[in-house]
Design a protein around this motif. Structure first.
Motif, PDB file in Angstrom:
ATOM      1  N   LYS A   8     -58.360  59.494 -28.065  1.00 57.51           N
ATOM      2  CA  LYS A   8     -59.471  60.340 -28.473  1.00 57.51           C
ATOM      3  C   LYS A   8     -60.092  61.114 -27.308  1.00 57.51           C
ATOM      4  O   LYS A   8     -60.815  62.073 -27.518  1.00 57.51           O
ATOM      5  CB  LYS A   8     -60.539  59.527 -29.206  1.00 57.51           C
ATOM      6  CG  LYS A   8     -61.234  58.472 -28.403  1.00 57.51           C
ATOM      7  CD  LYS A   8     -62.233  57.742 -29.289  1.00 57.51           C
ATOM      8  CE  LYS A   8     -62.960  56.655 -28.523  1.00 57.51           C
ATOM      9  NZ  LYS A   8     -63.927  55.981 -29.358  1.00 57.51           N
ATOM     10  N   ARG A  17     -72.828  65.123 -23.945  1.00 58.23           N
ATOM     11  CA  ARG A  17     -73.037  65.539 -25.333  1.00 58.23           C
ATOM     12  C   ARG A  17     -71.886  66.410 -25.826  1.00 58.23           C
ATOM     13  O   ARG A  17     -71.440  66.283 -26.976  1.00 58.23           O
ATOM     14  CB  ARG A  17     -74.364  66.302 -25.420  1.00 58.23           C
ATOM     15  CG  ARG A  17     -74.697  66.857 -26.764  1.00 58.23           C
ATOM     16  CD  ARG A  17     -75.327  65.803 -27.637  1.00 58.23           C
ATOM     17  NE  ARG A  17     -75.612  66.317 -28.947  1.00 58.23           N
ATOM     18  CZ  ARG A  17     -76.823  66.474 -29.434  1.00 58.23           C
ATOM     19  NH1 ARG A  17     -77.855  66.155 -28.716  1.00 58.23           N
ATOM     20  NH2 ARG A  17     -76.989  66.931 -30.644  1.00 58.23           N
ATOM     21  N   ARG A  26     -69.011  64.036 -26.475  1.00 54.35           N
ATOM     22  CA  ARG A  26     -69.267  63.241 -27.678  1.00 54.35           C
ATOM     23  C   ARG A  26     -69.077  64.071 -28.945  1.00 54.35           C
ATOM     24  O   ARG A  26     -68.470  63.609 -29.920  1.00 54.35           O
ATOM     25  CB  ARG A  26     -70.680  62.683 -27.633  1.00 54.35           C
ATOM     26  CG  ARG A  26     -70.966  61.722 -28.786  1.00 54.35           C
ATOM     27  CD  ARG A  26     -72.396  61.363 -28.844  1.00 54.35           C
ATOM     28  NE  ARG A  26     -73.127  62.532 -29.320  1.00 54.35           N
ATOM     29  CZ  ARG A  26     -74.434  62.590 -29.449  1.00 54.35           C
ATOM     30  NH1 ARG A  26     -75.165  61.579 -29.079  1.00 54.35           N
ATOM     31  NH2 ARG A  26     -75.021  63.669 -29.913  1.00 54.35           N
ATOM     32  N   ASP A  27     -69.579  65.304 -28.945  1.00 51.75           N
ATOM     33  CA  ASP A  27     -69.408  66.153 -30.122  1.00 51.75           C
ATOM     34  C   ASP A  27     -67.947  66.475 -30.369  1.00 51.75           C
ATOM     35  O   ASP A  27     -67.502  66.531 -31.513  1.00 51.75           O
ATOM     36  CB  ASP A  27     -70.216  67.436 -29.972  1.00 51.75           C
ATOM     37  CG  ASP A  27     -71.710  67.208 -30.105  1.00 51.75           C
ATOM     38  OD1 ASP A  27     -72.108  66.110 -30.551  1.00 51.75           O
ATOM     39  OD2 ASP A  27     -72.478  68.122 -29.736  1.00 51.75           O
ATOM     40  N   ARG A  28     -67.203  66.690 -29.288  1.00 47.38           N
ATOM     41  CA  ARG A  28     -65.772  66.976 -29.441  1.00 47.38           C
ATOM     42  C   ARG A  28     -65.029  65.771 -30.009  1.00 47.38           C
ATOM     43  O   ARG A  28     -64.153  65.912 -30.871  1.00 47.38           O
ATOM     44  CB  ARG A  28     -65.182  67.403 -28.098  1.00 47.38           C
ATOM     45  CG  ARG A  28     -63.701  67.651 -28.124  1.00 47.38           C
ATOM     46  CD  ARG A  28     -63.376  68.776 -29.133  1.00 47.38           C
ATOM     47  NE  ARG A  28     -61.963  68.886 -29.324  1.00 47.38           N
ATOM     48  CZ  ARG A  28     -61.220  69.845 -28.793  1.00 47.38           C
ATOM     49  NH1 ARG A  28     -61.789  70.790 -28.082  1.00 47.38           N
ATOM     50  NH2 ARG A  28     -59.927  69.876 -28.997  1.00 47.38           N
ATOM     51  N   VAL A  29     -65.380  64.574 -29.551  1.00 49.99           N
ATOM     52  CA  VAL A  29     -64.737  63.359 -30.078  1.00 49.99           C
ATOM     53  C   VAL A  29     -65.075  63.195 -31.553  1.00 49.99           C
ATOM     54  O   VAL A  29     -64.208  62.848 -32.361  1.00 49.99           O
ATOM     55  CB  VAL A  29     -65.162  62.125 -29.257  1.00 49.99           C
ATOM     56  CG1 VAL A  29     -64.757  60.837 -29.945  1.00 49.99           C
ATOM     57  CG2 VAL A  29     -64.569  62.186 -27.866  1.00 49.99           C
ATOM     58  N   ARG A  30     -66.309  63.455 -31.919  1.00 50.63           N
ATOM     59  CA  ARG A  30     -66.707  63.314 -33.328  1.00 50.63           C
ATOM     60  C   ARG A  30     -65.982  64.308 -34.217  1.00 50.63           C
ATOM     61  O   ARG A  30     -65.559  63.963 -35.318  1.00 50.63           O
ATOM     62  CB  ARG A  30     -68.201  63.509 -33.467  1.00 50.63           C
ATOM     63  CG  ARG A  30     -68.993  62.314 -33.038  1.00 50.63           C
ATOM     64  CD  ARG A  30     -70.444  62.530 -33.302  1.00 50.63           C
ATOM     65  NE  ARG A  30     -71.208  61.357 -32.904  1.00 50.63           N
ATOM     66  CZ  ARG A  30     -72.513  61.290 -32.932  1.00 50.63           C
ATOM     67  NH1 ARG A  30     -73.221  62.331 -33.332  1.00 50.63           N
ATOM     68  NH2 ARG A  30     -73.129  60.196 -32.566  1.00 50.63           N
ATOM     69  N   THR A  31     -65.836  65.574 -33.774  1.00 47.91           N
ATOM     70  CA  THR A  31     -65.152  66.553 -34.614  1.00 47.91           C
ATOM     71  C   THR A  31     -63.663  66.267 -34.678  1.00 47.91           C
ATOM     72  O   THR A  31     -63.038  66.515 -35.707  1.00 47.91           O
ATOM     73  CB  THR A  31     -65.377  67.988 -34.108  1.00 47.91           C
ATOM     74  OG1 THR A  31     -64.925  68.087 -32.761  1.00 47.91           O
ATOM     75  CG2 THR A  31     -66.831  68.378 -34.208  1.00 47.91           C
ATOM     76  N   THR A  32     -63.094  65.733 -33.595  1.00 45.41           N
ATOM     77  CA  THR A  32     -61.678  65.380 -33.615  1.00 45.41           C
ATOM     78  C   THR A  32     -61.440  64.189 -34.533  1.00 45.41           C
ATOM     79  O   THR A  32     -60.474  64.145 -35.284  1.00 45.41           O
ATOM     80  CB  THR A  32     -61.183  65.057 -32.190  1.00 45.41           C
ATOM     81  OG1 THR A  32     -61.472  66.161 -31.348  1.00 45.41           O
ATOM     82  CG2 THR A  32     -59.699  64.784 -32.186  1.00 45.41           C
ATOM     83  N   ARG A  33     -62.335  63.227 -34.494  1.00 47.04           N
ATOM     84  CA  ARG A  33     -62.192  62.034 -35.321  1.00 47.04           C
ATOM     85  C   ARG A  33     -62.336  62.366 -36.803  1.00 47.04           C
ATOM     86  O   ARG A  33     -61.659  61.811 -37.650  1.00 47.04           O
ATOM     87  CB  ARG A  33     -63.249  61.004 -34.930  1.00 47.04           C
ATOM     88  CG  ARG A  33     -63.023  59.663 -35.581  1.00 47.04           C
ATOM     89  CD  ARG A  33     -64.045  58.625 -35.195  1.00 47.04           C
ATOM     90  NE  ARG A  33     -64.552  58.787 -33.852  1.00 47.04           N
ATOM     91  CZ  ARG A  33     -65.755  58.414 -33.472  1.00 47.04           C
ATOM     92  NH1 ARG A  33     -66.583  57.872 -34.335  1.00 47.04           N
ATOM     93  NH2 ARG A  33     -66.151  58.575 -32.233  1.00 47.04           N
ATOM     94  N   SER A  34     -63.216  63.328 -37.137  1.00 44.00           N
ATOM     95  CA  SER A  34     -63.415  63.667 -38.538  1.00 44.00           C
ATOM     96  C   SER A  34     -62.341  64.619 -39.060  1.00 44.00           C
ATOM     97  O   SER A  34     -62.318  64.932 -40.234  1.00 44.00           O
ATOM     98  CB  SER A  34     -64.800  64.282 -38.746  1.00 44.00           C
ATOM     99  OG  SER A  34     -64.871  65.536 -38.111  1.00 44.00           O
TER     100      SER A  34
END
Length: 137
Positions: A4, A67, A70-78
């Motif tokens: 991730k 930040r 973190r936002d990039r990880v969240r959008t990649t995970r979703s």
């Protein structure tokens, strides 16, 4: 490095990380310099404040980079990464947009309103100079 966070090895992210490190080092050194200036002036409160300000800027820069990651990880995970052309289905119900009321100007004042006519007569009487007061001076 886990899967991730593999995007951090891309050239754009490496450049952003290097820029962040360079900015933080520069701001920490500027804060140290301001602290030295404060000490040379026998504790100048203004320069001491500038030192704290530079260090706060460096903390903000690190927090901003964290930040972004973190936002990039969240959008990649979703599943809605930048390279993914089709966004994932929303898991929550999307509320309709809020409708706002249109501004409605007040109704025009009627000319035959007796209260308004009396008030206008009162104002007109105030605007006229008092004839009795002029003769006394």
């Amino acid at each position: 490095m886990t899967g991730k966070y593999r995007f951090l090895l891309r050239p754009g992210w490496v450049a952003l990380a290097l820029l962040t490190v360079a900015l933080v080092v520069t701001m920490v050194l500027l804060g140290h310099w301001q602290l030295d200036v404060s000490d040379s002036k026998h504790f100048s409160l203004q320069n001491f404040g500038y030192a704290l300000q530079w260090w706060a800027f460096s903390i903000f820069t690190l927090a901003f980079f964290a930040r972004l990651v973190r936002d990039r990880v969240r959008t990649t995970r979703s599943g809605t990464g930048a390279g993914d052309p089709t966004p994932a289905e929303p898991t929550q119900r999307v509320e309709p947009p809020v409708t706002y009321r249109r501004y409605v100007p007040p109704a025009p004042v009627r000319a035959d309103d007796p209260e308004l006519a009396a008030y206008n007569d009162y104002l007109a009487g105030l605007a006229q100079p008092a004839t009795q007061d002029e003769g006394r001076t």
